[in-house]
Design an enzyme around this catalytic site. Structure first.
Site, PDB file in Angstrom:
ATOM      1  N   ASP A   1       0.866  -1.178   0.000  1.00 23.02           N
ATOM      2  CA  ASP A   1       0.000   0.000   0.000  1.00 23.02           C
ATOM      3  C   ASP A   1       0.906   1.232   0.000  1.00 23.02           C
ATOM      4  O   ASP A   1       2.140   1.108   0.010  1.00 23.02           O
ATOM      5  CB  ASP A   1      -0.923  -0.042   1.222  1.00 23.02           C
ATOM      6  CG  ASP A   1      -2.256   0.656   0.985  1.00 23.02           C
ATOM      7  OD1 ASP A   1      -2.372   1.412   0.003  1.00 23.02           O
ATOM      8  OD2 ASP A   1      -3.185   0.456   1.792  1.00 23.02           O
TER       9      ASP A   1
ATOM     10  N   GLU B   1      -0.096   4.570   1.838  1.00 21.10           N
ATOM     11  CA  GLU B   1      -0.290   5.581   2.871  1.00 21.10           C
ATOM     12  C   GLU B   1       0.707   5.465   4.015  1.00 21.10           C
ATOM     13  O   GLU B   1       1.000   6.466   4.675  1.00 21.10           O
ATOM     14  CB  GLU B   1      -1.724   5.498   3.420  1.00 21.10           C
ATOM     15  CG  GLU B   1      -2.793   5.990   2.458  1.00 21.10           C
ATOM     16  CD  GLU B   1      -3.317   4.910   1.533  1.00 21.10           C
ATOM     17  OE1 GLU B   1      -4.267   5.180   0.776  1.00 21.10           O
ATOM     18  OE2 GLU B   1      -2.771   3.775   1.564  1.00 21.10           O
TER      19      GLU B   1
ATOM     20  N   HIS C   1      -8.187   4.838   6.786  1.00 21.22           N
ATOM     21  CA  HIS C   1      -9.443   4.474   6.128  1.00 21.22           C
ATOM     22  C   HIS C   1      -9.472   2.949   6.033  1.00 21.22           C
ATOM     23  O   HIS C   1      -8.485   2.280   6.351  1.00 21.22           O
ATOM     24  CB  HIS C   1      -9.544   5.089   4.729  1.00 21.22           C
ATOM     25  CG  HIS C   1      -8.571   4.530   3.752  1.00 21.22           C
ATOM     26  ND1 HIS C   1      -7.227   4.889   3.735  1.00 21.22           N
ATOM     27  CD2 HIS C   1      -8.712   3.609   2.768  1.00 21.22           C
ATOM     28  CE1 HIS C   1      -6.606   4.224   2.785  1.00 21.22           C
ATOM     29  NE2 HIS C   1      -7.482   3.424   2.187  1.00 21.22           N
TER      30      HIS C   1
ATOM     31  N   GLU D   1      -7.751  -2.774   6.752  1.00 19.24           N
ATOM     32  CA  GLU D   1      -7.381  -3.587   5.586  1.00 19.24           C
ATOM     33  C   GLU D   1      -6.458  -4.735   5.968  1.00 19.24           C
ATOM     34  O   GLU D   1      -6.682  -5.890   5.570  1.00 19.24           O
ATOM     35  CB  GLU D   1      -6.750  -2.690   4.531  1.00 19.24           C
ATOM     36  CG  GLU D   1      -7.749  -1.727   3.914  1.00 19.24           C
ATOM     37  CD  GLU D   1      -7.108  -0.577   3.166  1.00 19.24           C
ATOM     38  OE1 GLU D   1      -5.888  -0.641   2.895  1.00 19.24           O
ATOM     39  OE2 GLU D   1      -7.821   0.395   2.847  1.00 19.24           O
TER      40      GLU D   1
END
Length: 272
Positions: free
Chosen positions: A8, A10, A115, A134
């Site tokens: 990912d 972020e 998020h 996630e």
């Protein structure tokens, strides 16, 4: 010794703003290079630790972020979407361990760009009543295959959240969250050195790290970003409306729960 890497953006050192995760601007081009370099550091460490095969899955946004021409030549790369099981596409029971690189805290929590899957669609995602981000829900899928999450990197909030799920994993804190869009990052060379070292340790310890499992039967609960989104999700035949913003869906497996989550996420584009 087959290692699977889900990457990912972020949680990468130096990434703090939404623009850095969205194609079409200079900050994104910088961030995707930083992402690729952190993945390369983990690949180098995995090889030092004894990995014989490495599969990398590009798991952010459009899932075409990693720069193939700069990726370490020892790794194969999955890119693009939609694809089966999304952030963990290509994972199978033959992998010795999973690395979750550049991850972040779950929806509605503190942390850089926190998020879960879709910041517009979901305020919270719960599986059997357990709030998961996630890494949590995909880590439970890996656990259903008997594969442990052995390495996690991201900010301090991500690390604190995921220690609960993966207490024996290696953790690399790349930055300290000062807010949703602000952080104090490690110097980039230091972050990459920590990733190399953590990856090597994770591979050497993979056989002793337990997998994260959530037993069935399964209920996926989606707290939507607003009532209109819940109206939309509630049109699915098995959906149960719990309140103004919450919808529950039965799932035959963790994989099916992920499929429902991603289907509702895609549907939410109708209301953007």
């Amino acid at each position: 010794m087959r290692i699977y890497i889900s990457s990912d953006i972020e949680g990468v050192a130096g990434v703090v703003s939404p623009q850095q995760g969205q194609p079409g601007n200079g900050e994104y081009e910088r961030a995707r290079r930083l992402m690729t370099e952190e993945v390369n550091a983990a690949i180098e460490g995995a090889l030092e630790g004894g990995a014989t095969e490495i599969l990398v899955n590009d798991a952010h946004g459009p899932m075409t972020n990693l720069l193939p021409e700069l990726l370490h030549p020892a790794a194969e790369l999955i890119q693009g979407k939609p694809k089966p099981l999304n952030m963990f596409a290509g994972l199978d029971a033959g992998h010795a361990a999973v690395f979750c690189l550049g991850y972040h805290a779950r929806a509605s929590e503190q942390g850089v760009l926190a998020h879960t899957t879709n910041g517009f669609a979901f305020r919270a995602v719960r599986l059997n009543g357990r709030p998961l981000g996630e890494a949590g829900i995909y880590g439970a899928y890996a656990g259903s295959l008997g594969v442990p999450v052995a390495l996690v990197s991201g900010d301090d909030r991500c690390v604190a959240e995921l220690r609960e799920h993966f207490p024996e994993a290696e953790f690399v804190q790349t930055k300290q969250a000062l807010g949703n869009r602000a952080a104090r990052s490690l110097p980039l060379p230091a972050a990459r050195a920590a990733l190399r070292e953590g990856a090597a340790r994770a591979v050497r310890r993979a056989g002793a790290i337990p997998s994260f499992r959530i037993d069935g039967p399964y209920t996926l609960e989606l707290e939507m970003g607003g009532p209109a989104l819940a109206d939309l999700a509630a049109t699915l035949p098995p959906a149960e409306r719990r309140d103004g913003v919450t919808v529950a869906l039965p799932a035959g497996s963790v994989a099916d729960a992920i499929r429902w989550m991603n289907a509702v996420s895609a549907m939410s584009a109708f209301l953007r």
